[in-house]
Scaffold this active site. Structure first.
Site, PDB file in Angstrom:
ATOM      1  N   TYR A   1      -2.558 -13.076 -59.722  1.00 37.54           N
ATOM      2  CA  TYR A   1      -2.475 -11.852 -58.940  1.00 37.54           C
ATOM      3  C   TYR A   1      -3.803 -11.387 -58.381  1.00 37.54           C
ATOM      4  CZ  TYR A   1       2.391 -11.259 -60.170  1.00 37.54           C
ATOM      5  OH  TYR A   1       3.749 -11.440 -60.289  1.00 37.54           O
TER       6      TYR A   1
ATOM      7  N   HIS B   1      -2.357  -7.240 -68.303  1.00 32.60           N
ATOM      8  CA  HIS B   1      -1.757  -8.572 -68.382  1.00 32.60           C
ATOM      9  C   HIS B   1      -1.967  -9.165 -69.773  1.00 32.60           C
ATOM     10  CE1 HIS B   1      -2.190  -9.144 -63.747  1.00 32.60           C
ATOM     11  NE2 HIS B   1      -1.106  -8.483 -64.070  1.00 32.60           N
TER      12      HIS B   1
ATOM     13  N   ARG C   1       0.913  -0.042 -61.958  1.00 29.22           N
ATOM     14  CA  ARG C   1       2.209  -0.550 -61.524  1.00 29.22           C
ATOM     15  C   ARG C   1       3.012   0.615 -60.947  1.00 29.22           C
ATOM     16  NH1 ARG C   1       1.451  -3.049 -66.687  1.00 29.22           N
ATOM     17  NH2 ARG C   1       1.395  -5.349 -66.548  1.00 29.22           N
TER      18      ARG C   1
ATOM     19  N   HIS D   1       2.854  -2.888 -54.993  1.00 27.54           N
ATOM     20  CA  HIS D   1       2.216  -4.027 -55.634  1.00 27.54           C
ATOM     21  C   HIS D   1       1.072  -4.584 -54.785  1.00 27.54           C
ATOM     22  CE1 HIS D   1       1.736  -7.296 -58.408  1.00 27.54           C
ATOM     23  NE2 HIS D   1       1.739  -8.138 -57.396  1.00 27.54           N
TER      24      HIS D   1
ATOM     25  N   ARG E   1      -1.847  -2.528 -55.659  1.00 31.12           N
ATOM     26  CA  ARG E   1      -2.326  -2.932 -56.991  1.00 31.12           C
ATOM     27  C   ARG E   1      -3.094  -4.241 -56.881  1.00 31.12           C
ATOM     28  NH1 ARG E   1      -1.353  -3.251 -62.693  1.00 31.12           N
ATOM     29  NH2 ARG E   1      -0.636  -5.298 -63.401  1.00 31.12           N
TER      30      ARG E   1
ATOM     31  N   LYS F   1       5.012  -1.820 -73.085  1.00 33.89           N
ATOM     32  CA  LYS F   1       6.087  -2.313 -73.935  1.00 33.89           C
ATOM     33  C   LYS F   1       5.569  -2.581 -75.343  1.00 33.89           C
ATOM     34  CE  LYS F   1       9.661  -5.870 -74.133  1.00 33.89           C
ATOM     35  NZ  LYS F   1      10.168  -7.125 -73.563  1.00 33.89           N
TER      36      LYS F   1
END
Length: 312
Positions: free
Chosen positions: A280, A271, A156, A245, A248, A180
């Site tokens: 994606y 993900h 990212r 992106h 990516r 996170k």
């Protein structure tokens, strides 16, 4: 003065960050940004200022509030909220994407922008031309390392620009990224990427905590976006087709087209939900047809029938 509901400040901050991304990376027009801001803030108001933390049930409630609107209005509002939640998931602010609970009034999801192998080759050729200049410009070496990591590892934008100086080890073919909630994932590193980083790191001050420093902090997402647009123009690719992106996504698309396992790809991309990986990673339908024809057991049966002499 009216006291804002709990969470309203956080909603507003994340919405503004999302709109900044839309302006910088997606090239959204002012009117589009204004419409998205209005739609997002209205939805935030319906949920008492807790849009960013909304559950699927919450979004169903938001959709119910749109029952009297035209299909076009509902489609626009749904698109705004879905892009917002995709952004939150992509940036690590959420571990899920509840956007699938939003209504889709007769609209199909468009495929994301994608670069083919020839486009990627043109980008790297433009970088090679830059590096071949004499005298050598360290900024070109930085750009080489950035693009190698974007396309070669699927990072990212935020993960890339904030990499620590020692994140890439010369004897380790992977990165360990912490997302996170402290969740870690392994990201593969190509030999090319490690080599490009090793060359660039010679120009990074030993005391710098960042691999890609800029002033007192690290390179910004906006600056990364600008660098890629300039590179695309040099490579003869429309700049609006290239962004962090998009590279990516090209990483994921080309790996999947080459036979990579979807679950392995999910882990590499970080993900939480396999559905996000499916969204994606776009694979050309012709590739899927060829895969079925080549690998499905019934394909072998059909080949045996075709090979059987007539009248046998």
């Amino acid at each position: 003065m009216t006291t804002p509901p709990p969470g309203a400040g956080e909603d507003r901050a994340l919405i503004e960050r999302f709109l900044e991304m839309m302006t910088a990376e997606a090239g959204a027009a002012k009117n589009t940004v204004a419409a998205y801001r209005s739609d997002l803030m209205l939805a935030s108001g319906v949920l008492g200022g807790r849009l960013a933390a909304a559950s699927a049930d919450d979004l169903t409630r938001v959709g119910t509030a749109w029952l009297d609107l035209s299909k076009a209005s509902v489609a626009r509002k749904s698109a705004a909220l879905r892009r917002f939640f995709a952004f939150l998931a992509e940036e690590g602010h959420r571990m899920d994407d509840p956007g699938t609970a939003l209504p889709r009034p007769g609209a199909s999801r468009g495929l994301p922008k994608v670069l083919d192998h020839a486009d990627v080759d043109r980008l790297f050729a433009a970088i090679a031309d830059r590096i071949a200049r004499d005298p050598r410009d360290p900024n070109d070496l930085r750009l080489s390392a950035l693009v190698e990591l974007l396309y070669g590892s699927g990072l990212r934008a935020t993960e890339l620009v904030s990499l620590p100086r020692r994140a890439v080890a010369p004897d380790r073919p992977y990165l360990i990224l912490r997302g996170k909630g402290g969740k870690e994932r392994l990201v593969p590193l190509s030999d090319r990427a490690r080599a490009a980083v090793a060359i660039w790191r010679e120009y990074v001050a030993e005391e710098s905590p960042w691999l890609f420093p800029s002033g007192k902090a690290h390179l910004s997402r906006i600056r990364l976006y600008q660098l890629l647009k300039a590179l695309a123009a040099e490579a003869g690719i429309p700049p609006d087709r290239v962004s962090p992106h998009v590279l990516r996504h090209a990483f994921a698309t080309h790996l999947l087209a080459g036979g990579a396992d979807l679950r392995a790809l999910q882990a590499m991309l970080g993900h939480a939900d396999i559905a996000t990986t499916e969204i994606y990673t776009h694979v050309d339908a012709s590739h899927l047809v060829a895969l079925v024809n080549a690998r499905h057991p019934l394909a072998d049966e059909q080949r045996r029938v075709d090979a059987t002499p007539r009248g046998a």
